[in-house]
Motif scaffolding. Structure first.
Motif, mmCIF file in Angstrom:
data_model
loop_
_atom_site.group_PDB
_atom_site.id
_atom_site.type_symbol
_atom_site.label_atom_id
_atom_site.label_comp_id
_atom_site.label_asym_id
_atom_site.label_seq_id
_atom_site.Cartn_x
_atom_site.Cartn_y
_atom_site.Cartn_z
ATOM 1 N N GLY A 99 0.833 -1.193 0.000
ATOM 2 C CA GLY A 99 0.000 0.000 0.000
ATOM 3 C C GLY A 99 0.867 1.243 0.000
ATOM 4 O O GLY A 99 1.738 1.396 0.864
ATOM 5 N N LEU A 100 0.659 2.130 -0.965
ATOM 6 C CA LEU A 100 1.450 3.351 -1.080
ATOM 7 C C LEU A 100 0.566 4.575 -0.872
ATOM 8 O O LEU A 100 -0.555 4.635 -1.379
ATOM 9 C CB LEU A 100 2.117 3.426 -2.460
ATOM 10 N N GLY A 101 1.082 5.547 -0.110
ATOM 11 C CA GLY A 101 0.348 6.772 0.167
ATOM 12 C C GLY A 101 0.149 6.946 1.664
ATOM 13 O O GLY A 101 0.285 5.990 2.437
ATOM 14 N N PRO A 102 -0.158 8.174 2.112
ATOM 15 C CA PRO A 102 -0.355 8.421 3.540
ATOM 16 C C PRO A 102 -1.482 7.547 4.099
ATOM 17 O O PRO A 102 -2.537 7.426 3.486
ATOM 18 C CB PRO A 102 -0.707 9.907 3.606
ATOM 19 N N ALA A 103 -1.210 6.910 5.243
ATOM 20 C CA ALA A 103 -2.149 6.022 5.947
ATOM 21 C C ALA A 103 -2.341 4.673 5.257
ATOM 22 O O ALA A 103 -3.157 3.870 5.705
ATOM 23 C CB ALA A 103 -3.509 6.695 6.169
ATOM 24 N N ALA A 104 -1.588 4.397 4.193
ATOM 25 C CA ALA A 104 -1.716 3.103 3.508
ATOM 26 C C ALA A 104 -0.963 2.019 4.266
ATOM 27 O O ALA A 104 0.126 2.260 4.794
ATOM 28 C CB ALA A 104 -1.187 3.208 2.081
ATOM 29 N N HIS A 105 -1.542 0.828 4.309
ATOM 30 C CA HIS A 105 -0.962 -0.314 5.022
ATOM 31 C C HIS A 105 -0.499 -1.380 4.044
ATOM 32 O O HIS A 105 -1.083 -1.552 2.968
ATOM 33 C CB HIS A 105 -1.982 -0.910 5.989
ATOM 34 N N SER A 106 0.543 -2.120 4.441
ATOM 35 C CA SER A 106 1.109 -3.184 3.621
ATOM 36 C C SER A 106 1.375 -4.410 4.466
ATOM 37 O O SER A 106 1.515 -4.324 5.692
ATOM 38 C CB SER A 106 2.450 -2.741 2.999
ATOM 39 N N CYS A 107 1.454 -5.555 3.800
ATOM 40 C CA CYS A 107 1.958 -6.773 4.432
ATOM 41 C C CYS A 107 2.746 -7.525 3.364
ATOM 42 O O CYS A 107 2.167 -7.970 2.364
ATOM 43 C CB CYS A 107 0.830 -7.628 4.969
ATOM 44 N N MET A 108 4.036 -7.629 3.564
ATOM 45 C CA MET A 108 4.923 -8.297 2.599
ATOM 46 C C MET A 108 5.754 -9.327 3.357
ATOM 47 O O MET A 108 6.426 -8.987 4.336
ATOM 48 C CB MET A 108 5.834 -7.278 1.910
ATOM 49 N N GLY A 109 5.686 -10.575 2.916
ATOM 50 C CA GLY A 109 6.459 -11.619 3.575
ATOM 51 C C GLY A 109 6.108 -11.782 5.045
ATOM 52 O O GLY A 109 6.971 -12.121 5.855
ATOM 53 N N CYS A 114 3.289 0.527 7.512
ATOM 54 C CA CYS A 114 2.322 1.524 7.058
ATOM 55 C C CYS A 114 2.992 2.894 6.983
ATOM 56 O O CYS A 114 4.061 3.116 7.553
ATOM 57 C CB CYS A 114 1.122 1.586 8.002
ATOM 58 N N TYR A 115 2.341 3.803 6.263
ATOM 59 C CA TYR A 115 2.775 5.196 6.196
ATOM 60 C C TYR A 115 1.991 6.011 7.213
ATOM 61 O O TYR A 115 0.809 5.733 7.469
ATOM 62 C CB TYR A 115 2.519 5.786 4.807
ATOM 63 N N ALA A 116 2.621 7.036 7.769
ATOM 64 C CA ALA A 116 1.919 7.955 8.667
ATOM 65 C C ALA A 116 0.824 8.688 7.890
ATOM 66 O O ALA A 116 0.976 8.958 6.695
ATOM 67 C CB ALA A 116 2.899 8.963 9.260
ATOM 68 N N PRO A 117 -0.297 9.015 8.536
ATOM 69 C CA PRO A 117 -1.361 9.779 7.873
ATOM 70 C C PRO A 117 -0.983 11.255 7.748
ATOM 71 O O PRO A 117 -1.516 12.113 8.447
ATOM 72 C CB PRO A 117 -2.565 9.559 8.798
ATOM 73 N N ASP A 118 -0.046 11.549 6.856
ATOM 74 C CA ASP A 118 0.509 12.901 6.722
ATOM 75 C C ASP A 118 0.886 13.126 5.260
ATOM 76 O O ASP A 118 1.961 12.724 4.816
ATOM 77 C CB ASP A 118 1.734 13.033 7.638
#
Length: 360
Positions: free
Chosen positions: A253-263, A268-272
């Motif tokens: 997930g790319l962008g502010p507040a976006a979450h990821s799970c890899m491996g 996540c990114y800060a909501p900023d």
């Protein structure tokens, strides 16, 4: 293993009263600088070769504020595999047949309209900027633009809700040619406008449960089969991107507040948005995705939890006490269990949190 790419577009016209997602209201478009920042992050995660995701999902905010040219830049940079599912969330008032043709030419092959209700009075209560007429026009324009995979959102248990309102909304979306429907209960989030000033006429929890069960029954009657707690599809049109989440696959997930799970690692990114634009917001590690997550997410799906897969992937199996609890759920009509797969019924999905609390 499939890979899903989520691109967060945090810009929107106005904030809906139930929404607590990270977004910037008062916008009429997406700055090119934001697209550049997404491309920068895409290159950071895949510096030597394209990412080649199996699905791409533009979420928001209001992703349909992107121009088709901006959308094409992002899709081209990701280089999805042939046949990838590429979804764009859209608000009905933000699209025209011309823009939808542009999105289709850019590579988007699945469009998801936030309809919520077919009643204009309800849409105004929710703070939605579109009308029912605009929703109908958006579906018709999407079909003319060449979209065959179209989703629509319905919100249940709204203020002063009735089964008739659900029926009208389903009719609007079905006649619009939807192959997929997301139907979910209104949840009053503390940080939303409704959280600060709850609307009058909200159904009780028992009434909300009845609306949910009615929706499941009606959607299946109209050929939209439930495959997840809030998602229904014509056969073959299940949302492939979200299935990656529920099957604990890899997603970026790319962008502010976006979450990821890899491996198995979450970040996540800060909501900023300002920090994201300035390249001053490195992803924050957010723990691991393990057996508990798998159990929780698999039990969102109507196909349920395969105990052999649970054991093979995580080395976990149910205890005697857990199996006894499962049999109680079966007797109460909340679950089915054939010895190898545990699946919740619609009635069980309503009380899923209580069931999970016992299982975990």
């Amino acid at each position: 293993m499939s890979l899903g790419l989520y691109l967060h577009i945090p810009y929107c016209f106005s904030k809906c009263r139930y929404c607590d997602f990270y977004s910037h209201p008062g916008e009429r478009g997406v700055p090119d600088a934001y697209v550049d920042a997404l491309l920068r992050e895409l290159h950071r995660f895949a510096p030597n070769a394209p990412l080649r995701p199996d699905t791409v999902y533009f979420g928001g905010g209001t992703p349909s504020l992107l121009t088709p040219a901006q959308t094409e830049r992002l899709i081209r940079a990701a280089e999805p595999v042939p046949g990838a599912e590429i979804t764009l969330e859209a608000n009905p008032e933000t699209v025209t047949e011309e823009s939808l043709r542009g999105f289709r030419a850019a590579g988007v092959n699945r469009i998801s309209f936030g309809v919520q209700s077919a009643r204009d009075t309800q849409l105004r209560t929710l703070g939605r900027p579109h009308s029912a007429k605009q929703a109908r026009a958006a579906f018709a324009a999407a079909r003319r633009a060449g979209f065959e995979n179209i989703s629509g959102d319905i919100m249940l248990a709204l203020p002063h809700y009735t089964q008739a309102e659900f029926d009208e909304t389903l009719e609007l979306i079905e006649k619009g040619g939807a192959t997929h429907i997301s139907a979910y209960l209104l949840k009053i989030e503390p940080d939303s406008a409704f959280g600060k000033h709850p609307p009058e006429g909200l159904p009780t929890s028992d009434e909300a449960a009845d609306f949910y069960l009615y929706a499941v029954e009606q959607l299946e009657h109209h050929g939209y089969l439930q495959y997840e707690i809030s998602n229904f599809a014509k056969p073959g049109y299940e949302g492939r991107h979200n299935l990656i989440y529920w099957d604990c696959g890899d997603y970026l997930g790319l962008g502010p507040a976006a979450h990821s799970c890899m491996g198995g690692k979450r970040f996540c990114y800060a909501p900023d948005t300002a920090a994201f634009l300035q390249d001053a917001a490195a992803p924050i590690m957010d723990g691991n995705c393990g057996a508990e997550d798998y159990l929780i997410l698999q039990l969102r799906l109507r196909k349920g939890l395969d105990l052999a897969a649970y054991k093979a992937i995580y080395g976990k199996q149910f205890s005697t006490a857990q199996l006894a609890f499962v049999q109680n759920c079966v007797r109460a009509g909340y679950a089915t269990f054939d010895g190898s797969t545990l699946a919740l019924t619609p009635a069980g999905l309503i009380v899923q949190n209580s069931i999970l609390a016992q299982l975990l």
